[in-house]
Design a protein around this motif. Structure first.
Motif, short mmCIF file in Angstrom:
data_model
loop_
_atom_site.label_atom_id
_atom_site.label_comp_id
_atom_site.label_asym_id
_atom_site.label_seq_id
_atom_site.Cartn_x
_atom_site.Cartn_y
_atom_site.Cartn_z
N UNK A 87 0.84 -1.20 0.00
CA UNK A 87 0.00 0.00 0.00
C UNK A 87 0.88 1.25 0.00
N UNK A 88 0.32 2.34 -0.49
CA UNK A 88 0.96 3.62 -0.23
C UNK A 88 0.67 3.98 1.23
N UNK A 89 1.43 4.88 1.79
CA UNK A 89 1.32 5.14 3.23
C UNK A 89 1.22 6.63 3.54
N UNK A 90 0.72 6.92 4.74
CA UNK A 90 0.72 8.28 5.27
C UNK A 90 1.44 8.24 6.60
N UNK A 91 2.29 9.22 6.82
CA UNK A 91 3.06 9.29 8.07
C UNK A 91 2.43 10.36 8.96
N UNK A 92 2.01 9.95 10.15
CA UNK A 92 1.38 10.88 11.08
C UNK A 92 2.29 11.16 12.27
N UNK A 93 2.37 12.44 12.63
CA UNK A 93 3.14 12.87 13.80
C UNK A 93 2.14 13.35 14.86
N UNK A 94 2.14 12.69 16.00
CA UNK A 94 1.26 13.11 17.09
C UNK A 94 2.01 14.13 17.93
N UNK A 95 1.60 15.40 17.81
CA UNK A 95 2.29 16.49 18.50
C UNK A 95 1.61 16.77 19.84
N UNK A 96 2.38 17.02 20.87
CA UNK A 96 1.80 17.31 22.18
C UNK A 96 0.87 18.51 22.11
N UNK A 97 -0.12 18.55 22.99
CA UNK A 97 -1.11 19.62 22.99
C UNK A 97 -0.49 20.99 23.16
N UNK A 98 -0.86 21.90 22.26
CA UNK A 98 -0.38 23.28 22.34
C UNK A 98 -1.35 24.10 23.20
N UNK A 99 -0.83 25.12 23.84
CA UNK A 99 -1.67 26.02 24.64
C UNK A 99 -1.35 27.45 24.26
N UNK A 100 -2.15 28.37 24.74
CA UNK A 100 -1.88 29.78 24.51
C UNK A 100 -0.50 30.11 25.10
N UNK A 101 0.36 30.72 24.27
CA UNK A 101 1.71 31.03 24.72
C UNK A 101 2.74 29.99 24.30
N UNK A 102 2.31 28.97 23.56
CA UNK A 102 3.23 27.90 23.15
C UNK A 102 4.40 28.44 22.33
N UNK A 103 4.13 29.45 21.50
CA UNK A 103 5.18 30.00 20.63
C UNK A 103 6.31 30.64 21.43
N UNK A 104 6.00 31.03 22.68
CA UNK A 104 7.05 31.64 23.53
C UNK A 104 7.49 30.70 24.64
N UNK A 105 7.06 29.42 24.53
CA UNK A 105 7.55 28.43 25.47
C UNK A 105 6.58 27.96 26.52
N UNK A 106 5.33 28.48 26.48
CA UNK A 106 4.34 28.01 27.47
C UNK A 106 4.02 26.54 27.21
N UNK A 107 3.64 25.83 28.27
CA UNK A 107 3.39 24.40 28.14
C UNK A 107 4.70 23.74 27.77
N UNK A 108 4.66 22.95 26.70
CA UNK A 108 5.90 22.35 26.22
C UNK A 108 6.40 23.07 24.97
N UNK A 109 5.66 24.12 24.57
CA UNK A 109 6.11 25.15 23.67
C UNK A 109 6.86 24.81 22.40
N UNK A 110 7.98 25.53 22.22
CA UNK A 110 8.70 25.55 20.96
C UNK A 110 9.12 24.20 20.43
#
Length: 364
Positions: free
Chosen positions: A65-88
């Motif tokens: 079969x052809x395939x699809x690769x899925x990446x399960x990324x941890x939950x983002x929260x408000x402020x993730x771009x600046x390091x909140x939660x598990x961020x960057x």
């Protein structure tokens, strides 16, 4: 491989539950934020009834079969771009994927807490979108100054990139994702090295309660309208149902789906929606040794399809022998297809069609 998709969303929206179903893996899916510490990667075979019929016909030693690769990324929260939660660290994991699967919670469940305390799909979508815009802005701002200095020295490439960088930077500052700018193909090439998160196609996945199947319930309509407004894809799925389906035998699955008034598992619809979003199609190669599905973009010509098999096939391409999969299955053999005048000899300019069965001739 078909494509790579990063699964994103707020904590506790059902991302890891959906991933479990997709990859038939048992990653943690606990009721608290950030239980996914590293991106889980699952390579999933794309179900295709056409491949099944060709396999039944040829009885090959191997079916691929052809395939699809899925990446399960941890939950983002408000402020993730600046390091909140598990961020960057998690936003960085999305850089290499071709599409983003944005899981949006549309189900009520008092036993599963929501980080914002209530269910509001559009608010949740905007939180994630803002974080992705801020992360992209960080990337663009860092490169913008360097490019400006280089352009001032007369560097041709930097001068060409400068107006595109400026357009994207301004949009991101206003909270507008890069994909909404309608960038030309040349402009997209100019910013390709930035791997912008907001330039990637998005498929919104409205995760609903079992009781809301098959339609989805009232909260889903808002997600569909949002997706339509920005030219994105959307599907309705129940992660809980999908995770139960994977543990059932085929006949039990059919019975369960019938009870839910569903024609097929939601995961099948998800795969098709991903192919449609990214404008991908499938062609086949078939013989006694192997029957195999391959993925190419819509509009790909025969040499490019040959190159999916091996680069030598593309470089030395001579011609392609092409049949429709339906003709081949109906008539039972390549010889019968040829006798009916349905086997075509195509050259370098032939545009591959979805469902083509192809044999390539090439010189070394």
């Amino acid at each position: 491989m078909g494509f790579r998709a990063g699964i994103v969303g707020l904590p506790n929206v059902g991302k890891s539950t959906l991933f479990n179903a997709l990859a038939k893996a048992r990653v943690a899916a606990s009721n608290y934020p950030f239980c996914t510490i590293d991106p889980n990667v699952g390579v999933v075979a794309v179900p295709d009834p056409r491949l099944d019929e060709l396999t039944q016909m040829f009885n090959p030693k191997k079916t691929t079969h052809t395939t699809v690769e899925f990446y399960d990324i941890a939950g983002l929260v408000k402020g993730a771009s600046t390091g909140e939660g598990l961020g960057n660290q998690f936003l960085g994991h999305i850089k290499e994927v071709e599409a983003i699967l944005h899981v949006v919670r549309c189900f009520e469940d008092p036993d599963i807490v929501h980080v914002s305390g209530s269910i509001d799909p559009l608010r949740d979508i905007q939180v994630i979108e803002t974080e992705l815009c801020l992360k992209d802005l960080e990337t663009v701002a860092a490169r913008f100054e360097k490019n400006q200095k280089l352009a001032s020295t007369g560097n041709k490439e930097a001068k060409e990139k400068a107006p595109v960088y400026e357009k994207v930077k301004k949009a991101l500052e206003e909270g507008t994702p890069a994909r909404r700018l309608g960038l030309s193909e040349d402009e997209k090439k100019s910013v390709k090295d930035l791997a912008l998160l907001t330039l990637k196609p998005v498929l919104y996945c409205a995760n609903v309660a079992e009781s809301d199947l098959p339609g989805g319930g009232p909260k889903v309509q808002a997600v569909k309208e949002w997706a339509q407004k920005e030219g994105a894809g959307s599907i309705v799925i129940c992660g809980k149902v999908e995770s139960e389906l994977i543990d059932l035998a085929e006949e039990e699955q059919k019975e369960f789906l019938k009870e839910l008034k569903l024609e097929e598992p939601g995961l099948y619809a998800l795969m098709r929606a991903g192919y449609k979003l990214l404008q991908l199609i499938t062609f086949f190669t078939a013989g006694e040794k192997e029957v195999r599905a391959w993925t190419v973009r819509v509009g790909a010509k025969a040499p490019e399809a040959a190159g999916q098999i091996h680069s030598d096939f593309e470089r030395g391409f001579i011609r392609a022998e092409v049949m429709g999969w339906e003709d081949l299955v109906k008539l039972g053999s390549q010889a019968a297809v040829k006798e009916r005048g349905l086997l075509r000899i195509e050259g370098k300019d032939y545009v591959v069609k979805d469902g083509d069965v192809m044999l390539f001739r090439f010189s070394v």
